[in-house]
Design a protein around this motif. Structure first.
Motif, PDB file in Angstrom:
ATOM      1  N   ASP A  46       0.522  -1.148  -0.116  1.00  0.00           N
ATOM      2  CA  ASP A  46       0.098   0.279  -0.011  1.00  0.00           C
ATOM      3  C   ASP A  46       0.815   1.310  -0.298  1.00  0.00           C
ATOM      4  N   LEU A  47       2.183   1.378   0.684  1.00  0.00           N
ATOM      5  CA  LEU A  47       3.109   2.338   0.240  1.00  0.00           C
ATOM      6  C   LEU A  47       4.486   1.709   0.323  1.00  0.00           C
ATOM      7  N   ILE A  48       4.906   1.949  -0.299  1.00  0.00           N
ATOM      8  CA  ILE A  48       6.805   2.300  -0.337  1.00  0.00           C
ATOM      9  C   ILE A  48       7.330   3.122  -0.074  1.00  0.00           C
ATOM     10  N   ILE A  49       8.682   3.102   0.636  1.00  0.00           N
ATOM     11  CA  ILE A  49       9.946   4.114   2.163  1.00  0.00           C
ATOM     12  C   ILE A  49      11.148   3.139   1.253  1.00  0.00           C
ATOM     13  N   LEU A  50      11.112   4.577   0.659  1.00  0.00           N
ATOM     14  CA  LEU A  50      12.444   3.773  -0.278  1.00  0.00           C
ATOM     15  C   LEU A  50      13.547   4.819  -0.448  1.00  0.00           C
ATOM     16  N   ASP A  51      14.294   3.755   0.283  1.00  0.00           N
ATOM     17  CA  ASP A  51      16.638   4.903  -0.276  1.00  0.00           C
ATOM     18  C   ASP A  51      16.868   5.086  -1.296  1.00  0.00           C
ATOM     19  N   LEU A  52      17.112   6.602  -2.072  1.00  0.00           N
ATOM     20  CA  LEU A  52      17.830   6.666  -2.893  1.00  0.00           C
ATOM     21  C   LEU A  52      19.435   5.758  -3.443  1.00  0.00           C
ATOM     22  N   MET A  53      19.550   5.480  -2.106  1.00  0.00           N
ATOM     23  CA  MET A  53      21.424   5.051  -2.412  1.00  0.00           C
ATOM     24  C   MET A  53      21.039   3.372  -2.241  1.00  0.00           C
ATOM     25  N   LEU A  54      21.379   3.237  -2.993  1.00  0.00           N
ATOM     26  CA  LEU A  54      21.548   1.078  -3.431  1.00  0.00           C
ATOM     27  C   LEU A  54      21.733   0.458  -3.433  1.00  0.00           C
ATOM     28  N   PRO A  55      22.916  -0.592  -3.325  1.00  0.00           N
ATOM     29  CA  PRO A  55      23.917  -1.171  -3.684  1.00  0.00           C
ATOM     30  C   PRO A  55      24.139  -1.893  -5.491  1.00  0.00           C
ATOM     31  N   ASP A  56      23.532  -1.969  -6.135  1.00  0.00           N
ATOM     32  CA  ASP A  56      22.606  -2.356  -6.881  1.00  0.00           C
ATOM     33  C   ASP A  56      22.579  -1.122  -8.520  1.00  0.00           C
ATOM     34  N   ILE A  57      20.846  -0.776  -8.139  1.00  0.00           N
ATOM     35  CA  ILE A  57      20.207   0.221  -9.207  1.00  0.00           C
ATOM     36  C   ILE A  57      20.047   1.376  -8.316  1.00  0.00           C
ATOM     37  N   SER A  58      20.296   2.536  -8.846  1.00  0.00           N
ATOM     38  CA  SER A  58      19.390   3.116  -7.942  1.00  0.00           C
ATOM     39  C   SER A  58      18.390   3.496  -7.079  1.00  0.00           C
ATOM     40  N   GLY A  59      18.098   4.130  -6.558  1.00  0.00           N
ATOM     41  CA  GLY A  59      15.930   4.389  -5.884  1.00  0.00           C
ATOM     42  C   GLY A  59      15.711   5.449  -6.799  1.00  0.00           C
ATOM     43  N   GLU A  60      16.508   5.793  -7.908  1.00  0.00           N
ATOM     44  CA  GLU A  60      15.689   6.910  -8.318  1.00  0.00           C
ATOM     45  C   GLU A  60      15.089   5.300 -10.063  1.00  0.00           C
ATOM     46  N   GLU A  61      16.106   5.149 -10.012  1.00  0.00           N
ATOM     47  CA  GLU A  61      15.834   3.555 -11.304  1.00  0.00           C
ATOM     48  C   GLU A  61      14.235   2.743 -10.457  1.00  0.00           C
ATOM     49  N   VAL A  62      14.639   2.347  -9.378  1.00  0.00           N
ATOM     50  CA  VAL A  62      13.510   1.411  -8.931  1.00  0.00           C
ATOM     51  C   VAL A  62      12.120   2.791  -8.396  1.00  0.00           C
ATOM     52  N   CYS A  63      11.894   3.880  -8.910  1.00  0.00           N
ATOM     53  CA  CYS A  63      10.386   4.587  -8.789  1.00  0.00           C
ATOM     54  C   CYS A  63      10.128   4.337 -10.011  1.00  0.00           C
ATOM     55  N   ARG A  64      11.250   5.037 -10.716  1.00  0.00           N
ATOM     56  CA  ARG A  64      10.888   4.716 -12.376  1.00  0.00           C
ATOM     57  C   ARG A  64      10.678   3.571 -12.682  1.00  0.00           C
ATOM     58  N   LEU A  65      10.770   2.577 -11.993  1.00  0.00           N
ATOM     59  CA  LEU A  65      10.030   1.258 -12.755  1.00  0.00           C
ATOM     60  C   LEU A  65       8.538   0.526 -12.224  1.00  0.00           C
TER      61      LEU A  65
END
Length: 236
Positions: A46-65
């Protein structure tokens, strides 16, 4: 309600998990972007709390996908505090933005506020703006301007409703393209084609398409819905 926590710092996951579980939320976690994307699909949070600094792909890319497939609320967490970083986070589709270090209690309050808004919006059947100048019947999929019915194409209706349910949120052309491309009329990369449909939509709903009240251009970023909701007239 289910919340997905995405952060590679175990301590942050443990602290937020403790605070949020105390409020009755079901917590799932991921410490990298790939795992986060898999869990976003399988658990349907129902909600995602997302850090931008991740070890594989960026949080920005996760958000976009995630935004390609879902409108789930996203709160971004980051050590970055510059204004441009915050703006980019919102433009990419985040609903809120918190800079580290942060108070876990503040995270809980923001989660509660966002989920209240989502719950309320799910009940809305009709939206009216600017003193009933523009009305959208979400059940009948009808749009009226000053009481007169206007005929929108399926793509124009999608553009309008996607922005109208989130007034003030900035949508990039790619954001809007991804929301309407299932109509089969767009191909990846044709972001500027959105402008043509925005232009046509403005002609139908604006008093002056050169000075729009509803579909407002945010230069260098995209578009936002500028109408003011008539809260007392919205049917819930």
């Amino acid at each position: 309600m289910k919340i997905l926590l995405v952060d590679d710092e175990r301590r942050i996951i443990e602290v937020l998990e403790a605070y949020l579980e105390r409020e009755g939320y079901e917590i799932h976690s991921a410490d990298n972007g790939i795992d986060a994307l898999k869990k976003a699909k399988t658990i349907n949070p129902d909600l995602i709390i997302l850090d931008l600094m991740l070890p594989d792909i960026s949080g920005e890319e996760v958000c976009r996908l995630v935004r390609k497939e879902s409108d789930v609320p996203i709160i971004m967490l980051t050590a970055k505090s510059a204004e441009d970083d915050r703006i980019n986070g919102i433009v990419m589709g985040a609903d809120d933005y918190l800079s580290k270090p942060f108070s876990p209690r503040e995270v809980v309050v923001r989660v509660q506020a966002i989920l209240r808004r989502v719950k309320k919006s799910e009940k809305v059947e009709r939206l009216e703006f600017n003193g009933r100048k523009l009305a959208i019947d979400l059940i009948k999929k009808e749009v009226t301007v000053n009481g007169d019915s206007v005929t929108l194409t399926p793509i124009e209706y999608k553009l309008l409703t996607n922005m109208a349910v989130n007034p003030g949120r900035v949508y990039s052309r790619m954001d809007l393209l991804e929301k309407i491309q299932d109509e089969g009329m767009f191909y990846e990369g044709y972001e500027r084609s959105v402008d043509t449909h925005i232009k046509n939509l403005r002609k139908k709903i604006e008093s002056d398409s050169r000075q729009p009240d509803f579909i407002v251009t945010v230069f260098g970023m995209g578009y936002k819905f500028g109408g003011v909701l008539d809260a007392a007239n919205a049917s819930v």
